[in-house]
Design an enzyme around this catalytic site. Sequence first.
Site, PDB file in Angstrom:
ATOM      1  N   HIS A  47      -0.570  -3.468   1.878  1.00  0.00           N
ATOM      2  CA  HIS A  47       0.731  -4.129   1.986  1.00  0.00           C
ATOM      3  C   HIS A  47       1.326  -4.294   0.608  1.00  0.00           C
ATOM      4  O   HIS A  47       0.614  -4.327  -0.407  1.00  0.00           O
ATOM      5  CB  HIS A  47       0.607  -5.490   2.688  1.00  0.00           C
ATOM      6  CG  HIS A  47      -0.030  -6.563   1.834  1.00  0.00           C
ATOM      7  ND1 HIS A  47       0.698  -7.370   0.982  1.00  0.00           N
ATOM      8  CD2 HIS A  47      -1.318  -6.953   1.704  1.00  0.00           C
ATOM      9  CE1 HIS A  47      -0.122  -8.215   0.371  1.00  0.00           C
ATOM     10  NE2 HIS A  47      -1.344  -7.982   0.791  1.00  0.00           N
ATOM     11  N   CYS A  48       2.657  -4.367   0.547  1.00  0.00           N
ATOM     12  CA  CYS A  48       3.348  -4.666  -0.698  1.00  0.00           C
ATOM     13  C   CYS A  48       3.971  -6.046  -0.535  1.00  0.00           C
ATOM     14  O   CYS A  48       3.464  -6.883   0.201  1.00  0.00           O
ATOM     15  CB  CYS A  48       4.377  -3.599  -1.023  1.00  0.00           C
ATOM     16  SG  CYS A  48       5.645  -3.372   0.231  1.00  0.00           S
ATOM     17  N   ALA A  49       5.079  -6.310  -1.197  1.00  0.00           N
ATOM     18  CA  ALA A  49       5.675  -7.644  -1.142  1.00  0.00           C
ATOM     19  C   ALA A  49       6.273  -7.966   0.218  1.00  0.00           C
ATOM     20  O   ALA A  49       6.299  -9.122   0.631  1.00  0.00           O
ATOM     21  CB  ALA A  49       6.749  -7.783  -2.219  1.00  0.00           C
ATOM     22  N   ARG A 105       6.175  -5.267   3.043  1.00  0.00           N
ATOM     23  CA  ARG A 105       5.888  -4.249   4.046  1.00  0.00           C
ATOM     24  C   ARG A 105       4.397  -4.084   4.314  1.00  0.00           C
ATOM     25  O   ARG A 105       3.581  -4.118   3.379  1.00  0.00           O
ATOM     26  CB  ARG A 105       6.457  -2.888   3.612  1.00  0.00           C
ATOM     27  CG  ARG A 105       7.948  -2.905   3.357  1.00  0.00           C
ATOM     28  CD  ARG A 105       8.444  -1.542   2.903  1.00  0.00           C
ATOM     29  NE  ARG A 105       9.866  -1.587   2.573  1.00  0.00           N
ATOM     30  CZ  ARG A 105      10.599  -0.528   2.263  1.00  0.00           C
ATOM     31  NH1 ARG A 105      10.039   0.672   2.235  1.00  0.00           N
ATOM     32  NH2 ARG A 105      11.888  -0.655   1.968  1.00  0.00           N
ATOM     33  N   MET A 112       3.390  -4.353  -6.275  1.00  0.00           N
ATOM     34  CA  MET A 112       3.909  -5.309  -5.306  1.00  0.00           C
ATOM     35  C   MET A 112       2.963  -6.480  -5.030  1.00  0.00           C
ATOM     36  O   MET A 112       3.402  -7.627  -4.936  1.00  0.00           O
ATOM     37  CB  MET A 112       4.272  -4.601  -4.001  1.00  0.00           C
ATOM     38  CG  MET A 112       5.536  -3.771  -4.093  1.00  0.00           C
ATOM     39  SD  MET A 112       6.948  -4.770  -4.629  1.00  0.00           S
ATOM     40  CE  MET A 112       8.254  -3.555  -4.550  1.00  0.00           C
TER      41      MET A 112
END
Length: 463
Positions: free
Chosen positions: A26-28, A30, A114
């Site tokens: 996961h990123c910030a 998504r 992220m």
Amino acid sequence: MGKYAEFSQKVLENVGGLDNITFVAHCATRLRISYADGSKINEAAIKALPECAGIVKKANQLQIIIGPQVPDAYYDFLEVSGWKEGMNENAVNVPKEKKSILDLIADFFPPIFMPIMPALVVGGMVLAIRTLCVNYFGLDVSSGTAQLLTCFFNAGFEFLPIYIGYSYAQKLKLQPILGMFLGGCLVCSRYQSGVVTDFLGIPIEQVSYGSTIIPVILGTTLIYFLDKYLKKIIPNAVIYFVKPVVTMLIVVPVTFLWLGPLGTWLSTYIGYFVTFLMDTLGVFALPILCALCPYFVMFGVDKALSPLGIELLATLGYNNITAPQNFISNIGVGAVALAIAYSAVVRKDKVKRGMIVSTAITALCGVTEPAFYGSLISFKEALMGHAIGTVIGGFVGALFGLRTYISASCPGFLTFLSFINPETGSLQMVWYAAITAAVTVAACFIATSILIKRSESKKAIAG
């Protein structure tokens, strides 16, 4: 089970089940799920989920936009799906599309940066508040309050190699703690004290690795290849403790001896390059340096230019190279981030807008890492927009002969005092700086907006 348990179950069903998943991260904002067979993905069903704010499909990866709560969704998905690192590694992925270098860069960095963006945003925002209070509200720079606020920045940026080591190792499907361990070695207080001078008689250069990213990325990449080799030759009975020990006994010295100093060696030639530009190109030198400035920071060579700024102040009484370059570049990063946020407003993407606006503010105040690593580097249009805008702004600044008279950390909207001539009290350079900043902001914002709009139009036509 958490509140995203039902959502996770439905996502799992519509990505083809556990056997179709090759990687989860996961990123910030998504949840990123890589898959083996794209024909098993039911995009419409996933889009219809109330927790889903949209999806992005890139080659063999599905990115589900959730928002700031994505870590909760990520851990719930891991629990519901039962997916663990290393599963389905031999699954055949769909062919990857050909990409430009800028596209490859844009895909490479977001998964690394992220996850650590909250630390960078906190450090940058608090430093901006400290700078504001010191410059305009009389806060004593040596006071306990100012020093504590500085600790926020140091915690976010000085230990950046540790954060990067962890997230990059995770991206490479390694044990994340190994990348984190390498980062810890690079910023270890014993090394920074100067007592680590050699390894087995081979001299070790004294380099400050705080806030750098390239040395730990190179070192962690070496861990990746060494890890794959050692898995083949170390017996399973002892692999748990032998492999990490052997790996780090090789990687850490190699990083200190050769991989880390690459930035220092590069800095030498950057210094020659800057001198060459100033001697031969005149007013065209500053625009080029402004466009290149973020990449100097990325490779850690910006520190090599600091002595040049100090020498200019000592010999000429002003700095007309590194300070204007950093000032224009930093403001340009903030303006580009605002353009990205504006495009998110147009698309009614509240999730992305909220995140990027905060990083844009810190960049305009002089701290660019959150915006650059969190926003710009993910969009080739943003990188191009920054280059175009800062070249224009740099040319204006060069025509004005823009210069600072005192050293100021993190040049931006909060450091206009550095443009005041202390001998005469003249505000002429302050006005020149304001005009240059206005031109830079306008040029970067307009250029980026046009490029983003053109890119979206092409995608709409193609899709």
